[in-house]
Write a protein that holds these residues in place. Structure first.
Motif, short mmCIF file in Angstrom:
data_model
loop_
_atom_site.label_atom_id
_atom_site.label_comp_id
_atom_site.label_asym_id
_atom_site.label_seq_id
_atom_site.Cartn_x
_atom_site.Cartn_y
_atom_site.Cartn_z
N ARG A 1 13.34 1.70 9.00
CA ARG A 1 14.65 1.52 9.64
C ARG A 1 15.82 1.74 8.70
O ARG A 1 16.85 2.25 9.10
CB ARG A 1 14.75 0.11 10.23
N ASN A 2 15.65 1.34 7.45
CA ASN A 2 16.74 1.51 6.47
C ASN A 2 16.70 2.88 5.79
O ASN A 2 17.34 3.09 4.77
CB ASN A 2 16.67 0.40 5.42
N SER A 3 15.95 3.79 6.36
CA SER A 3 15.79 5.17 5.88
C SER A 3 15.00 5.28 4.58
O SER A 3 14.94 6.35 3.99
CB SER A 3 17.15 5.87 5.71
N ASN A 4 14.41 4.20 4.12
CA ASN A 4 13.57 4.27 2.93
C ASN A 4 12.29 5.04 3.24
O ASN A 4 11.73 4.93 4.32
CB ASN A 4 13.17 2.88 2.44
N THR A 5 11.84 5.79 2.26
CA THR A 5 10.52 6.41 2.33
C THR A 5 9.54 5.51 1.58
O THR A 5 9.95 4.55 0.92
CB THR A 5 10.55 7.81 1.67
N ALA A 6 8.27 5.86 1.64
CA ALA A 6 7.28 5.10 0.88
C ALA A 6 7.58 5.20 -0.62
O ALA A 6 7.32 4.25 -1.37
CB ALA A 6 5.88 5.60 1.19
N LEU A 7 8.14 6.32 -1.05
CA LEU A 7 8.48 6.48 -2.47
C LEU A 7 9.60 5.51 -2.88
O LEU A 7 9.56 4.97 -3.98
CB LEU A 7 8.87 7.92 -2.78
N HIS A 8 10.56 5.27 -2.00
CA HIS A 8 11.58 4.26 -2.28
C HIS A 8 10.91 2.89 -2.44
O HIS A 8 11.25 2.13 -3.35
CB HIS A 8 12.59 4.17 -1.13
N GLN A 9 9.97 2.59 -1.56
CA GLN A 9 9.28 1.30 -1.63
C GLN A 9 8.50 1.17 -2.94
O GLN A 9 8.52 0.13 -3.58
CB GLN A 9 8.34 1.13 -0.43
N ALA A 10 7.80 2.22 -3.32
CA ALA A 10 7.05 2.19 -4.58
C ALA A 10 7.99 2.07 -5.77
O ALA A 10 7.68 1.38 -6.75
CB ALA A 10 6.19 3.44 -4.71
N LEU B 1 -4.82 5.60 3.50
CA LEU B 1 -3.84 5.97 4.52
C LEU B 1 -3.46 7.44 4.43
O LEU B 1 -3.39 8.14 5.44
CB LEU B 1 -2.60 5.08 4.41
N LEU B 2 -3.20 7.91 3.21
CA LEU B 2 -2.83 9.31 3.03
C LEU B 2 -3.98 10.25 3.40
O LEU B 2 -3.76 11.28 4.03
CB LEU B 2 -2.37 9.55 1.59
N ASP B 3 -5.20 9.87 3.02
CA ASP B 3 -6.36 10.69 3.37
C ASP B 3 -6.58 10.73 4.89
O ASP B 3 -7.11 11.71 5.42
CB ASP B 3 -7.63 10.17 2.68
N ALA B 4 -6.14 9.66 5.58
CA ALA B 4 -6.28 9.60 7.03
C ALA B 4 -5.12 10.29 7.75
O ALA B 4 -5.08 10.31 8.97
CB ALA B 4 -6.40 8.15 7.48
N GLY B 5 -4.17 10.81 7.00
CA GLY B 5 -3.08 11.57 7.61
C GLY B 5 -1.74 10.87 7.68
O GLY B 5 -0.85 11.32 8.40
N ALA B 6 -1.57 9.77 6.97
CA ALA B 6 -0.27 9.08 6.97
C ALA B 6 0.82 10.04 6.48
O ALA B 6 0.59 10.83 5.56
CB ALA B 6 -0.31 7.84 6.09
N ASP B 7 1.98 9.93 7.10
CA ASP B 7 3.11 10.80 6.77
C ASP B 7 3.85 10.24 5.56
O ASP B 7 4.49 9.20 5.63
CB ASP B 7 4.05 10.89 7.97
N VAL B 8 3.78 10.95 4.44
CA VAL B 8 4.42 10.50 3.20
C VAL B 8 5.94 10.58 3.30
O VAL B 8 6.65 9.94 2.52
CB VAL B 8 3.87 11.29 1.99
N THR B 9 6.45 11.31 4.28
CA THR B 9 7.90 11.45 4.43
C THR B 9 8.48 10.53 5.51
O THR B 9 9.68 10.59 5.77
CB THR B 9 8.27 12.91 4.78
N ALA B 10 7.64 9.71 6.14
CA ALA B 10 8.11 8.82 7.20
C ALA B 10 9.20 7.88 6.67
O ALA B 10 9.18 7.46 5.51
CB ALA B 10 6.95 8.01 7.77
N ARG B 11 10.14 7.55 7.56
CA ARG B 11 11.26 6.69 7.21
C ARG B 11 11.15 5.33 7.89
O ARG B 11 10.77 5.25 9.05
CB ARG B 11 12.59 7.32 7.64
#
Length: 163
Positions: free
Chosen positions: A39-48, A27-37
């Motif tokens: 609904r609860n304002s979580n980022t992917a880093l919060h999820q990880a 997903l990241l290699d395909a251009g996924a936004d690592v900073t996307a939020r």
């Protein structure tokens, strides 16, 4: 273009939450936004951070630009989120990265420590006998090899801090 979402989460959020490292890389290699939020304002880093077994995922997201300063809807950054969920390994990683001054400095620290050690060795140890294999001893101890060559050689050495 807005990313497709499922209940407000992007595919990267879901991959991070489920610990799917391989999917996250794609997903990241395909251009996924690592900073996307979500609904609860979580980022992917919060999820990880919520997954006790995903320290590798946290490192991947940090290496791709995830922010330790992003706050969720309750005002928690990923480190605080990990602490609330009792994910001490992830929280410790985030604290170490923050203390180092960012991801690049955190990853470079072991190599910089070796460079500092190389510079601090007394001259008598540089020219005296050494029990280390000849190539490693020469690279590390020989003052004729410039620091920039030494640093370049260290880029091929992987530490536990690398992704």
């Amino acid at each position: 273009m807005e990313a497709a979402t499922y209940n407000g989460s992007t595919p990267l959020h879901i991959a991070a939450y489920k610990g799917r490292y391989d999917a996250a890389v794609l997903l990241l290699d395909a251009g996924a936004d690592v900073t996307a939020r979500a609904r609860n304002s979580n980022t992917a880093l919060h999820q990880a951070a919520s997954n006790a077994l995903s320290i590798r995922m946290c490192k991947l997201l940090l290496s791709r630009g995830a922010s330790l300063d992003a706050h969720d809807s309750k005002g928690r950054d990923p480190e605080a989120y990990a602490r609330v969920l009792n994910r001490s390994n992830n929280a410790a990683l985030f604290a170490d990265v923050r203390a180092a001054g960012g991801w690049s400095a955190y990853v470079a620290a072991p190599r910089n420590q070796l460079l500092a050690l190389r510079r601090e060795l007394p001259t008598r140890f540089r020219t005296g006998p050494c029990n280390a294999p000849r190539a490693q001893a020469r690279l590390f101890l020989d003052k004729k090899i410039p620091d920039d060559v030494f640093i370049h050689t260290l880029t091929f050495w992987r530490s536990e801090r690398d992704v």
